[in-house]
Design a protein around this motif. Structure first.
Motif, PDB file in Angstrom:
ATOM      1  N   GLU A  79       0.825  -1.216   0.000  1.00 30.41           N
ATOM      2  CA  GLU A  79       0.000   0.000   0.000  1.00 30.41           C
ATOM      3  C   GLU A  79       0.854   1.259   0.000  1.00 30.41           C
ATOM      4  N   LEU A  80       2.058   1.146   0.579  1.00 29.92           N
ATOM      5  CA  LEU A  80       2.971   2.302   0.619  1.00 29.92           C
ATOM      6  C   LEU A  80       3.889   2.355  -0.598  1.00 29.92           C
ATOM      7  N   GLY A  81       3.690   1.430  -1.539  1.00 33.20           N
ATOM      8  CA  GLY A  81       4.438   1.488  -2.799  1.00 33.20           C
ATOM      9  C   GLY A  81       5.732   0.713  -2.818  1.00 33.20           C
ATOM     10  N   VAL A  82       5.915  -0.240  -1.879  1.00 35.58           N
ATOM     11  CA  VAL A  82       7.127  -1.062  -1.860  1.00 35.58           C
ATOM     12  C   VAL A  82       6.873  -2.353  -2.647  1.00 35.58           C
ATOM     13  N   GLU A  83       7.673  -2.606  -3.667  1.00 34.51           N
ATOM     14  CA  GLU A  83       7.553  -3.824  -4.469  1.00 34.51           C
ATOM     15  C   GLU A  83       8.928  -4.487  -4.564  1.00 34.51           C
ATOM     16  N   VAL A  84       8.959  -5.812  -4.444  1.00 39.14           N
ATOM     17  CA  VAL A  84      10.213  -6.569  -4.512  1.00 39.14           C
ATOM     18  C   VAL A  84      10.156  -7.558  -5.669  1.00 39.14           C
ATOM     19  N   ILE A  85      11.195  -7.536  -6.502  1.00 36.28           N
ATOM     20  CA  ILE A  85      11.322  -8.528  -7.577  1.00 36.28           C
ATOM     21  C   ILE A  85      12.433  -9.489  -7.167  1.00 36.28           C
ATOM     22  N   TYR A  86      12.022 -10.700  -6.790  1.00 37.03           N
ATOM     23  CA  TYR A  86      12.989 -11.697  -6.318  1.00 37.03           C
ATOM     24  C   TYR A  86      13.621 -12.422  -7.499  1.00 37.03           C
ATOM     25  N   LEU A 138       1.816 -14.922 -24.605  1.00 34.74           N
ATOM     26  CA  LEU A 138       1.927 -15.711 -23.377  1.00 34.74           C
ATOM     27  C   LEU A 138       3.318 -15.537 -22.766  1.00 34.74           C
ATOM     28  N   VAL A 139       3.359 -15.433 -21.458  1.00 36.56           N
ATOM     29  CA  VAL A 139       4.632 -15.210 -20.758  1.00 36.56           C
ATOM     30  C   VAL A 139       5.624 -16.334 -21.026  1.00 36.56           C
ATOM     31  N   LYS A 140       5.153 -17.570 -21.172  1.00 33.44           N
ATOM     32  CA  LYS A 140       6.062 -18.702 -21.398  1.00 33.44           C
ATOM     33  C   LYS A 140       6.823 -18.582 -22.715  1.00 33.44           C
ATOM     34  N   ASN A 141       6.350 -17.708 -23.613  1.00 37.53           N
ATOM     35  CA  ASN A 141       7.027 -17.520 -24.897  1.00 37.53           C
ATOM     36  C   ASN A 141       8.025 -16.360 -24.882  1.00 37.53           C
ATOM     37  N   LEU A 142       8.234 -15.754 -23.718  1.00 37.64           N
ATOM     38  CA  LEU A 142       9.166 -14.632 -23.604  1.00 37.64           C
ATOM     39  C   LEU A 142      10.545 -15.119 -23.176  1.00 37.64           C
ATOM     40  N   SER A 143      11.570 -14.319 -23.487  1.00 40.82           N
ATOM     41  CA  SER A 143      12.907 -14.584 -22.948  1.00 40.82           C
ATOM     42  C   SER A 143      12.908 -14.231 -21.466  1.00 40.82           C
ATOM     43  N   VAL A 144      13.959 -14.655 -20.751  1.00 43.12           N
ATOM     44  CA  VAL A 144      14.060 -14.376 -19.312  1.00 43.12           C
ATOM     45  C   VAL A 144      14.066 -12.868 -19.060  1.00 43.12           C
ATOM     46  N   ALA A 145      14.754 -12.112 -19.921  1.00 47.56           N
ATOM     47  CA  ALA A 145      14.836 -10.660 -19.737  1.00 47.56           C
ATOM     48  C   ALA A 145      13.455 -10.028 -19.803  1.00 47.56           C
ATOM     49  N   TYR A 146      12.647 -10.464 -20.754  1.00 45.61           N
ATOM     50  CA  TYR A 146      11.317  -9.874 -20.895  1.00 45.61           C
ATOM     51  C   TYR A 146      10.359 -10.363 -19.814  1.00 45.61           C
ATOM     52  N   MET A 147      10.606 -11.567 -19.272  1.00 49.38           N
ATOM     53  CA  MET A 147       9.834 -11.992 -18.093  1.00 49.38           C
ATOM     54  C   MET A 147      10.103 -11.031 -16.941  1.00 49.38           C
ATOM     55  N   GLN A 148      11.365 -10.622 -16.814  1.00 48.76           N
ATOM     56  CA  GLN A 148      11.719  -9.686 -15.752  1.00 48.76           C
ATOM     57  C   GLN A 148      11.037  -8.335 -15.983  1.00 48.76           C
ATOM     58  N   VAL A 149      10.970  -7.922 -17.234  1.00 48.33           N
ATOM     59  CA  VAL A 149      10.294  -6.675 -17.577  1.00 48.33           C
ATOM     60  C   VAL A 149       8.818  -6.746 -17.166  1.00 48.33           C
ATOM     61  N   VAL A 150       8.186  -7.911 -17.367  1.00 47.52           N
ATOM     62  CA  VAL A 150       6.780  -8.082 -16.977  1.00 47.52           C
ATOM     63  C   VAL A 150       6.644  -7.940 -15.459  1.00 47.52           C
ATOM     64  N   GLU A 151       7.597  -8.494 -14.702  1.00 50.86           N
ATOM     65  CA  GLU A 151       7.580  -8.329 -13.245  1.00 50.86           C
ATOM     66  C   GLU A 151       7.665  -6.842 -12.872  1.00 50.86           C
ATOM     67  N   ILE A 152       8.530  -6.107 -13.571  1.00 48.92           N
ATOM     68  CA  ILE A 152       8.668  -4.666 -13.295  1.00 48.92           C
ATOM     69  C   ILE A 152       7.378  -3.933 -13.655  1.00 48.92           C
ATOM     70  N   ALA A 153       6.808  -4.285 -14.805  1.00 47.58           N
ATOM     71  CA  ALA A 153       5.549  -3.646 -15.234  1.00 47.58           C
ATOM     72  C   ALA A 153       4.433  -3.912 -14.230  1.00 47.58           C
ATOM     73  N   LYS A 154       4.428  -5.124 -13.665  1.00 49.44           N
ATOM     74  CA  LYS A 154       3.426  -5.482 -12.644  1.00 49.44           C
ATOM     75  C   LYS A 154       3.580  -4.558 -11.431  1.00 49.44           C
ATOM     76  N   ALA A 155       4.848  -4.315 -11.037  1.00 49.69           N
ATOM     77  CA  ALA A 155       5.100  -3.422  -9.906  1.00 49.69           C
ATOM     78  C   ALA A 155       4.663  -1.996 -10.227  1.00 49.69           C
ATOM     79  N   ILE A 156       4.939  -1.549 -11.455  1.00 53.36           N
ATOM     80  CA  ILE A 156       4.562  -0.188 -11.868  1.00 53.36           C
ATOM     81  C   ILE A 156       3.041  -0.036 -11.877  1.00 53.36           C
ATOM     82  N   SER A 157       2.334  -1.098 -12.289  1.00 50.66           N
ATOM     83  CA  SER A 157       0.863  -1.043 -12.331  1.00 50.66           C
ATOM     84  C   SER A 157       0.279  -0.854 -10.935  1.00 50.66           C
ATOM     85  N   ARG A 158       1.051  -1.199  -9.914  1.00 54.24           N
ATOM     86  CA  ARG A 158       0.596  -1.027  -8.526  1.00 54.24           C
ATOM     87  C   ARG A 158       1.131   0.267  -7.931  1.00 54.24           C
ATOM     88  N   ASN A 159       1.619   1.146  -8.799  1.00 53.98           N
ATOM     89  CA  ASN A 159       2.130   2.460  -8.390  1.00 53.98           C
ATOM     90  C   ASN A 159       3.319   2.346  -7.446  1.00 53.98           C
TER      91      ASN A 159
END
Length: 494
Positions: A79-86, A138-159
């Motif tokens: 809620e305070l905007g902290v997101e972690v990409i493990y 589909l995410v399974k068709n992405l490279s590892v780098a772009y999977m990571q980008v999706v994780e970042i985009a998910k964090a951005i979508s949550r502000n």
């Protein structure tokens, strides 16, 4: 950058018998990349888990935007905007990019989810990051780098206002690292504060604005990146002078132990090379070159279609890892946590697991013999642990790697294969692993080493076999070692 945006103030955390964090204070400014560095076990992960609400501190407070919090919960942190990409991504491979980005969020009208609205918003977020990925793929068709980008985009979508990245480049190629760094640059421009954890010092100096060093649960120093040298940083991390040069070996290379002749299968074709007693043979190549695929056939984990394996001049054809181990061929896998150790078993059980029949009589384990063998390995490999009853999951990455090595050394093999031997291991532990590899060579063992780190494969190898897209493109002697030559052959030039 503005004044302090986030402060982790006097954070303390104790576990039974372990001081994880001792009065640690770190200040972060809005829109900066702040690197956390230190050896495995320094306290980096504990500090991040406290910020994310996964661990409750014993003392100290978190000050965010001027407001004081004694502790976080996972919900309050988000809620305070902290997101972690493990390091292990939290994605659903069979869902689309857009569905992964907005998983857990509601986008629609009434009870109907608007897929069109979801994909439009996902496209906007990705475009703002400077990327053009189809939100419907589909995410399974992405490279590892772009999977990571999706994780970042998910964090951005949550502000997200604070984004923690834990070893983000470990699985990436050099080209993919550049993509990630471009995305980080865009996030900085938008005022996102990034906490960046990595053992790769080159990229720390490339991407970080400031660096905080932790050691044994204590904060050692914080620096502006431009004001600190690599040598000083390493000294602060390990507490002693340490050279990054690779140790020299004094032994002479002996007779041939292992030969591969025209080995085909598992995505590779006509692979032929030999390994000698007392030699480190490096396998180099880009992602997808076929290095691990070749080794898995040799280890009996995947079948070969044709060709020969010759051990001491005699043909072998291991149909399983068990058969390979019986021949004295041993593999330390790239993914040690899932394939190298059993995390929820104690150290001593992991070490003696492959030889239980040899130290047992009528299914009863000879505990005295078991203890003697385990004690010998702990002393020889310098495994750091308060007790050998310790669960392997509680060890640092470097010590987990030593447990895998100990497990195989009790088997007394002839050929030892290291697949990415120092991935996720700090600079001090790397030096120990290199020293142990050299000691094994001096004892007459043959080593095959797969490494994606160019400096490592050049620094440790006696000869290098280069693969490209499943084909062997070169065998290089030490006189021919240089990055340009290896990359030339790794990109497909015969």
């Amino acid at each position: 950058m503005s004044d302090v945006f986030l402060e982790l103030s006097h954070i303390t955390k104790y576990y039974p018998g372990v001081k994880a964090l001792n009065d640690v204070s770190v200040e972060l400014k809005k829109g900066e990349v702040h690197a956390l560095v230190g050896e495995n076990g320094a306290g980096k992960s504990t500090l991040i888990k406290i910020l994310a609400g996964a661990v409750e501190p014993n003392g100290g407070e978190i000050i965010l935007n001027g407001k004081h919090y004694e502790k976080m919960t996972p919900q309050s942190a988000k809620e305070l905007g902290v997101e972690v990409i493990y390091q292990e991504f939290n994605l659903m491979p069979s869902l689309s990019v857009a569905e992964n980005i907005f998983c857990g969020s509601y986008m629609g009208n009434g009870v109907i989810i608007s897929r069109k609205k979801m994909e439009q918003e996902a496209e906007r977020i990705l475009r703002d990051m400077g990327l053009f990925i189809s939100p419907g793929v589909l995410v399974k068709n992405l490279s590892v780098a772009y999977m990571q980008v999706v994780e970042i985009a998910k964090a951005i979508s949550r502000n997200a206002e604070i984004l923690v990245m834990d070893e983000p480049t470990a699985p990436l190629t050099n080209a993919e690292v550049e993509i990630l760094f471009q995305v980080i640059g865009r996030l900085k421009e938008k005022g996102v504060t990034i906490i960046y954890i990595s053992h790769r010092l080159n990229e720390i100096f490339q991407i970080a604005d400031r660096i905080t060093v932790l050691r044994d649960g204590n904060k050692i120093a914080s620096h502006n990146t431009v004001d600190v040298s690599r040598k000083q940083l390493i000294y602060e991390m390990v507490g002693r002078e340490i050279t990054e040069t690779y140790p020299t070996r004094n032994n002479s290379v002996g007779e041939t132990i292992l030969q591969l002749k025209n080995v085909t299968g598992n995505g590779v074709r006509n692979i032929s090379f030999e390994v000698h007693k007392g030699e480190i043979l490096g396998l180099a190549g880009l992602v997808g070159a076929g290095r691990t695929e070749t080794i898995r056939m040799l280890f009996g984990a995947d079948p070969k279609v044709s060709g020969q394996f010759l051990l001491n001049g005699k043909e072998i054809s291991p149909k399983s890892p068990k058969e390979a181990v019986e021949h004295g061929i041993l593999l330390i896998p790239e993914d040690r946590k899932r394939q190298g150790v059993i995390l929820n078993l104690p150290i001593y059980m992991n070490i003696t697991l492959p030889i239980l029949p040899k130290i047992s009589k009528f299914t009863v384990i000879n505990k005295k013999l078991e203890k003697k063998m385990v004690d010998q390995q702990q002393a020889a490999l310098r495994i750091k642990t308060p007790t050998l009853q310790q669960l392997v999951k509680n060890l640092s990455g470097g010590n987990q790697q030593k447990v895998v090595l100990a497990k195989w050394l009790v088997c007394q093999g002839q050929v030892l294969i290291f697949d990415e031997p120092t991935r996720g291991i700090d600079v001090g532990a790397k030096q120990e692993i290199y020293g142990l590899m050299n000691e094994l060579c001096e004892q007459g063992m043959a080593i095959i080493m797969i490494s994606s780190e160019m400096e490592e494969v050049i620094g440790m190898s006696d000869r290098i076999v280069v693969l490209s897209e499943g084909i062997q493109t070169a065998v290089l002697d030490r006189a021919d070692f240089n990055q340009e030559t290896i990359l030339h052959h790794a990109s497909g030039h015969h």
